[in-house]
Scaffold this motif. Structure first.
Motif, short mmCIF file in Angstrom:
data_model
loop_
_atom_site.label_atom_id
_atom_site.label_comp_id
_atom_site.label_asym_id
_atom_site.label_seq_id
_atom_site.Cartn_x
_atom_site.Cartn_y
_atom_site.Cartn_z
N LEU A 230 -51.85 30.34 -42.19
CA LEU A 230 -52.23 28.96 -41.96
C LEU A 230 -52.26 28.64 -40.47
O LEU A 230 -51.37 29.05 -39.72
CB LEU A 230 -51.22 28.01 -42.63
CG LEU A 230 -51.04 28.10 -44.14
CD1 LEU A 230 -49.92 27.14 -44.58
CD2 LEU A 230 -52.33 27.78 -44.87
N GLY A 231 -53.29 27.91 -40.06
CA GLY A 231 -53.32 27.28 -38.75
C GLY A 231 -53.14 25.78 -38.97
O GLY A 231 -53.89 25.18 -39.76
N LEU A 232 -52.15 25.16 -38.31
CA LEU A 232 -51.77 23.78 -38.63
C LEU A 232 -51.68 22.91 -37.40
O LEU A 232 -51.10 23.31 -36.39
CB LEU A 232 -50.40 23.77 -39.34
CG LEU A 232 -50.29 24.59 -40.63
CD1 LEU A 232 -48.84 24.85 -40.95
CD2 LEU A 232 -50.99 23.85 -41.76
N SER A 233 -52.23 21.70 -37.50
CA SER A 233 -52.02 20.71 -36.45
C SER A 233 -50.68 20.02 -36.71
O SER A 233 -50.08 20.17 -37.77
CB SER A 233 -53.15 19.68 -36.44
OG SER A 233 -53.07 18.84 -37.58
N ASN A 234 -50.22 19.22 -35.74
CA ASN A 234 -48.89 18.62 -35.86
C ASN A 234 -48.84 17.46 -36.85
O ASN A 234 -47.80 16.84 -37.04
CB ASN A 234 -48.38 18.17 -34.49
CG ASN A 234 -49.30 17.16 -33.83
OD1 ASN A 234 -50.22 16.63 -34.46
ND2 ASN A 234 -49.07 16.88 -32.55
N ARG A 235 -49.95 17.14 -37.49
CA ARG A 235 -49.91 16.06 -38.48
C ARG A 235 -49.37 16.52 -39.84
O ARG A 235 -49.10 15.71 -40.71
CB ARG A 235 -51.28 15.42 -38.63
CG ARG A 235 -52.24 16.07 -39.58
CD ARG A 235 -53.47 15.18 -39.75
NE ARG A 235 -54.27 15.51 -40.92
CZ ARG A 235 -55.29 16.33 -40.92
NH1 ARG A 235 -55.66 16.93 -39.78
NH2 ARG A 235 -55.96 16.58 -42.02
#
Length: 352
Positions: free
Chosen positions: A103-108
């Protein structure tokens, strides 16, 4: 005084760290297959496939391209991200045994949000009997990126490739096609209504079948089991992710053949037919070009016609022809047209 609604817990992923997060999300995944020799916890997983051929497939899903979290629940997304990869393994007439999930995840995205996503992953692994044996997490500047690799086993003499179709082979399609595309049209329509009028609640009650085909597809494991029981080995096979027309072209190109497809042989669910007409779309166009059905398109030797005729949920849709005859569609009106592959295009050269 009215009490305020209790705010759901939100744990920042950074509080766990990369390895702590992976351990937290995957600790409930048991190993179900004997071939899963070593799972999560070392530098690499170890798989012992014995005398079987190993088949591997990787898919990437990108937020805003492949899914929209405005109408896709995270639990459904986790389930679907596994299923679409398993479908590729079944399309080889093989059985999936393991997956890796990155997974690549933004801080949201909070820990709780990821727990919901992994609940869907867990349910898919449990339903299809596959093991989650590894993966990775990293930061993303925007949104969510999902990459799943599926690993399976297939017997050497039973694997089905795109390149095996021969002139005279019978073209078959499982289940029905086009419903997932129409489910997406419903979701997009309701999204636009909500954006312009947030007080209007989405109305999906009468379209549960098509919406379900989009949000929670299933891979056709049952077909692989049917083939085995009937001692039927497809001469070629592919899963319908980009539309029947596009997939048929893939088989024809790989096999060096043409195809004669009967419109009357392309299975379309009654709900999809009605919904297409509601959107003023041609049902057969949706079926041929829609995609995301994850059914199986395959060919069989004509000597196996008696076997395939009596298998449930399989439809005879045409015949493989010589390459010089091209790939054509025989309409219900009796006309013959060159078939157009207008399925999902992953890269648009007109977009920067």
């Amino acid at each position: 005084m009215a009490q305020q609604a209790e705010q759901p817990q939100r744990t920042d992923v950074n509080t766990l760290g990369e390895f702590g997060l992976i351990e937290h999300l995957t600790q409930r995944f048991p190993l179900l297959n004997a071939s899963s020799y070593l799972g999560i916890g070392d530098d690499a997983a170890v798989i012992d496939n014995g005398n079987f051929k190993t088949v591997v497939s990787t898919d990437m899903l990108v937020e805003g391209i492949h899914f929209d979290l405005m109408y896709t629940p995270l639990k459904h997304l986790g389930y679907k991200s596994v299923v679409v990869n398993l479908s590729d393994i079944y399309a080889m007439n093989a059985r999936p045994r393991q997956i890796t999930m990155s997974l690549g995840l933004s801080n949201r995205f909070s820990v709780e949000a990821l727990e919901e996503f992994y609940e869907g992953v867990y349910l898919a692994c449990e339903h299809y009997g596959v093991d989650l044996i590894g993966g990775d997490t990293t930061s993303s500047n925007k949104g969510m990126v999902i990459s799943v690799t599926a690993i399976g086993q297939g017997e050497k003499d039973k694997l089905a490739y795109r390149s095996g179709a021969k002139v005279g082979d019978i073209i078959c399609i499982t289940g029905n096609v086009g419903a997932a595309y129409l489910g997406l049209q419903i979701l997009e329509r309701e999204k636009q209504i909500y954006l312009s009028s947030p007080e209007v609640q989405p109305n999906l009650e009468n379209q549960t079948y098509c919406v379900g085909r989009q949000l929670k597809p299933e891979a056709r494991r049952d077909m692989i089991e049917q083939f085995d029981k009937a001692k039927l080995i497809p001469t070629s096979m592919i899963d319908v992710s980009d539309g029947v027309a596009s997939e048929l072209f893939h088989i024809c190109k790989a096999s060096g053949v043409g195809a004669f497809l009967e419109e009357s042989g392309v299975p379309i669910h009654p709900d999809a037919q009605l919904l297409a007409l509601d959107f003023k779309l041609d049902p057969i166009t949706c079926a041929l070009s829609g995609g995301e059905d994850y059914e199986l398109l395959f060919t069989v030797d004509p000597r196996d016609l008696e076997k395939v005729k009596y298998l449930p949920d399989i439809y005879i849709a045409g015949e493989i022809t010589a390459a010089k005859d091209g790939v054509v569609l025989h309409t219900k009106g009796g006309n013959i047209h060159p078939l157009q592959a207008q399925g999902w295009v992953h890269f648009n050269p007109n977009k920067g």
